[in-house]
Design a protein around this motif. Structure first.
Motif, PDB file in Angstrom:
ATOM      1  N   SER A  54     -38.719 -47.914 -36.768  1.00 10.12           N
ATOM      2  CA  SER A  54     -37.551 -48.400 -36.035  1.00 10.12           C
ATOM      3  C   SER A  54     -36.698 -47.239 -35.540  1.00 10.12           C
ATOM      4  CB  SER A  54     -36.709 -49.318 -36.917  1.00 10.12           C
ATOM      5  OG  SER A  54     -37.454 -50.444 -37.305  1.00 10.12           O
ATOM      6  N   ASN A  57     -38.389 -45.512 -32.586  1.00  6.79           N
ATOM      7  CA  ASN A  57     -38.267 -46.288 -31.355  1.00  6.79           C
ATOM      8  C   ASN A  57     -36.837 -46.300 -30.823  1.00  6.79           C
ATOM      9  OD1 ASN A  57     -40.977 -47.060 -30.939  1.00  6.79           O
ATOM     10  ND2 ASN A  57     -40.799 -48.560 -32.571  1.00  6.79           N
ATOM     11  N   LEU A  58     -35.855 -46.336 -31.717  1.00 12.01           N
ATOM     12  CA  LEU A  58     -34.457 -46.291 -31.284  1.00 12.01           C
ATOM     13  C   LEU A  58     -34.154 -44.984 -30.553  1.00 12.01           C
ATOM     14  CD1 LEU A  58     -32.529 -47.793 -34.299  1.00 12.01           C
ATOM     15  CD2 LEU A  58     -32.371 -48.561 -31.935  1.00 12.01           C
ATOM     16  N   ARG A  59     -34.736 -43.903 -31.008  1.00  9.54           N
ATOM     17  CA  ARG A  59     -34.487 -42.591 -30.397  1.00  9.54           C
ATOM     18  C   ARG A  59     -35.146 -42.451 -29.033  1.00  9.54           C
ATOM     19  NH1 ARG A  59     -35.132 -39.072 -35.980  1.00  9.54           N
ATOM     20  NH2 ARG A  59     -33.099 -39.662 -36.827  1.00  9.54           N
ATOM     21  N   ALA A  61     -35.483 -45.253 -26.913  1.00  5.62           N
ATOM     22  CA  ALA A  61     -35.020 -46.341 -26.054  1.00  5.62           C
ATOM     23  C   ALA A  61     -33.879 -45.913 -25.135  1.00  5.62           C
ATOM     24  CB  ALA A  61     -34.562 -47.515 -26.925  1.00  5.62           C
ATOM     25  N   ASP A  62     -33.824 -46.520 -23.950  1.00  5.56           N
ATOM     26  CA  ASP A  62     -32.735 -46.284 -23.010  1.00  5.56           C
ATOM     27  C   ASP A  62     -31.580 -47.256 -23.227  1.00  5.56           C
ATOM     28  OD1 ASP A  62     -34.117 -44.237 -21.660  1.00  5.56           O
ATOM     29  OD2 ASP A  62     -35.206 -45.714 -20.474  1.00  5.56           O
ATOM     30  N   LEU A  64     -30.045 -50.412 -25.897  1.00  6.29           N
ATOM     31  CA  LEU A  64     -30.109 -51.071 -27.198  1.00  6.29           C
ATOM     32  C   LEU A  64     -29.357 -52.384 -27.103  1.00  6.29           C
ATOM     33  CD1 LEU A  64     -30.722 -51.147 -30.249  1.00  6.29           C
ATOM     34  CD2 LEU A  64     -28.623 -49.820 -30.607  1.00  6.29           C
ATOM     35  N   ILE A  66     -28.111 -55.429 -29.352  1.00 12.04           N
ATOM     36  CA  ILE A  66     -27.869 -55.850 -30.736  1.00 12.04           C
ATOM     37  C   ILE A  66     -27.385 -57.282 -30.679  1.00 12.04           C
ATOM     38  CG2 ILE A  66     -26.534 -55.427 -32.831  1.00 12.04           C
ATOM     39  CD1 ILE A  66     -26.093 -52.536 -31.724  1.00 12.04           C
ATOM     40  N   ILE A  80     -27.783 -48.236 -35.691  1.00 13.18           N
ATOM     41  CA  ILE A  80     -27.137 -48.028 -34.394  1.00 13.18           C
ATOM     42  C   ILE A  80     -26.827 -46.546 -34.164  1.00 13.18           C
ATOM     43  CG2 ILE A  80     -24.799 -48.457 -35.234  1.00 13.18           C
ATOM     44  CD1 ILE A  80     -24.214 -49.857 -32.570  1.00 13.18           C
ATOM     45  N   PHE A  83     -29.511 -44.442 -32.307  1.00 12.37           N
ATOM     46  CA  PHE A  83     -29.719 -44.669 -30.876  1.00 12.37           C
ATOM     47  C   PHE A  83     -29.059 -43.560 -30.070  1.00 12.37           C
ATOM     48  CE2 PHE A  83     -28.179 -46.653 -26.865  1.00 12.37           C
ATOM     49  CZ  PHE A  83     -29.412 -46.882 -26.286  1.00 12.37           C
ATOM     50  N   ILE A  88     -25.455 -49.682 -24.660  1.00 12.18           N
ATOM     51  CA  ILE A  88     -25.510 -50.594 -25.805  1.00 12.18           C
ATOM     52  C   ILE A  88     -24.910 -51.931 -25.377  1.00 12.18           C
ATOM     53  CG2 ILE A  88     -24.658 -51.105 -28.129  1.00 12.18           C
ATOM     54  CD1 ILE A  88     -24.626 -48.107 -28.684  1.00 12.18           C
TER      55      ILE A  88
END
Length: 120
Positions: A54, A57-59, A61-62, A64, A66, A80, A83, A88
């Motif tokens: 996770s 993948n967060l690092r 992603a363009d 996020l 929630i 969070i 990210f 966001i």
């Protein structure tokens, strides 16, 4: 049959929903272990492999999104901070600690928001 996943806590054998529904009381595996849904229940620890995946993948992603969480339960709420992307979006019917850092806050129940988004 169902695509809902359940597994034995001891041997990790997978069971479908039909097996669970046909069991009396707490479902048990042939090895004797308890069968549980493949979800993280309150106060259970997160699987380190899934947590690391996770974060990875967060690092990357363009954006996020929630949804449906007060962001009050850790370690999930701390994700969070991993990210590093651009935007966001926060969907929750009540105030969260991340509201001030989100680029877009939608203060509605997540089921309603997603249903309306699909109909667009």
């Amino acid at each position: 049959s169902s695509d809902l996943r359940n597994y034995c806590e001891i041997c990790k054998k997978e069971y479908n929903l039909d097996f669970i529904l046909e069991s009396e009381g707490i479902p048990h595996c042939t090895c004797g272990g308890i069968i549980k849904p493949d979800v993280v229940l309150y106060e259970e620890g997160l699987d380190p492999e899934i947590l690391n995946g996770s974060i990875k993948n967060l690092r990357k992603a363009d954006v996020l999104i929630i949804g449906g969480t007060s962001l009050g339960v850790y370690p999930a709420a701390g994700l969070i901070h991993e990210f590093t992307g651009d935007k966001i979006v926060l969907i929750n019917k009540s105030v969260t600690p991340a509201d001030k850092t989100a680029d877009l806050v939608i203060r509605e129940p997540i089921a309603q928001v997603l249903k309306e988004a699909v109909l667009m």
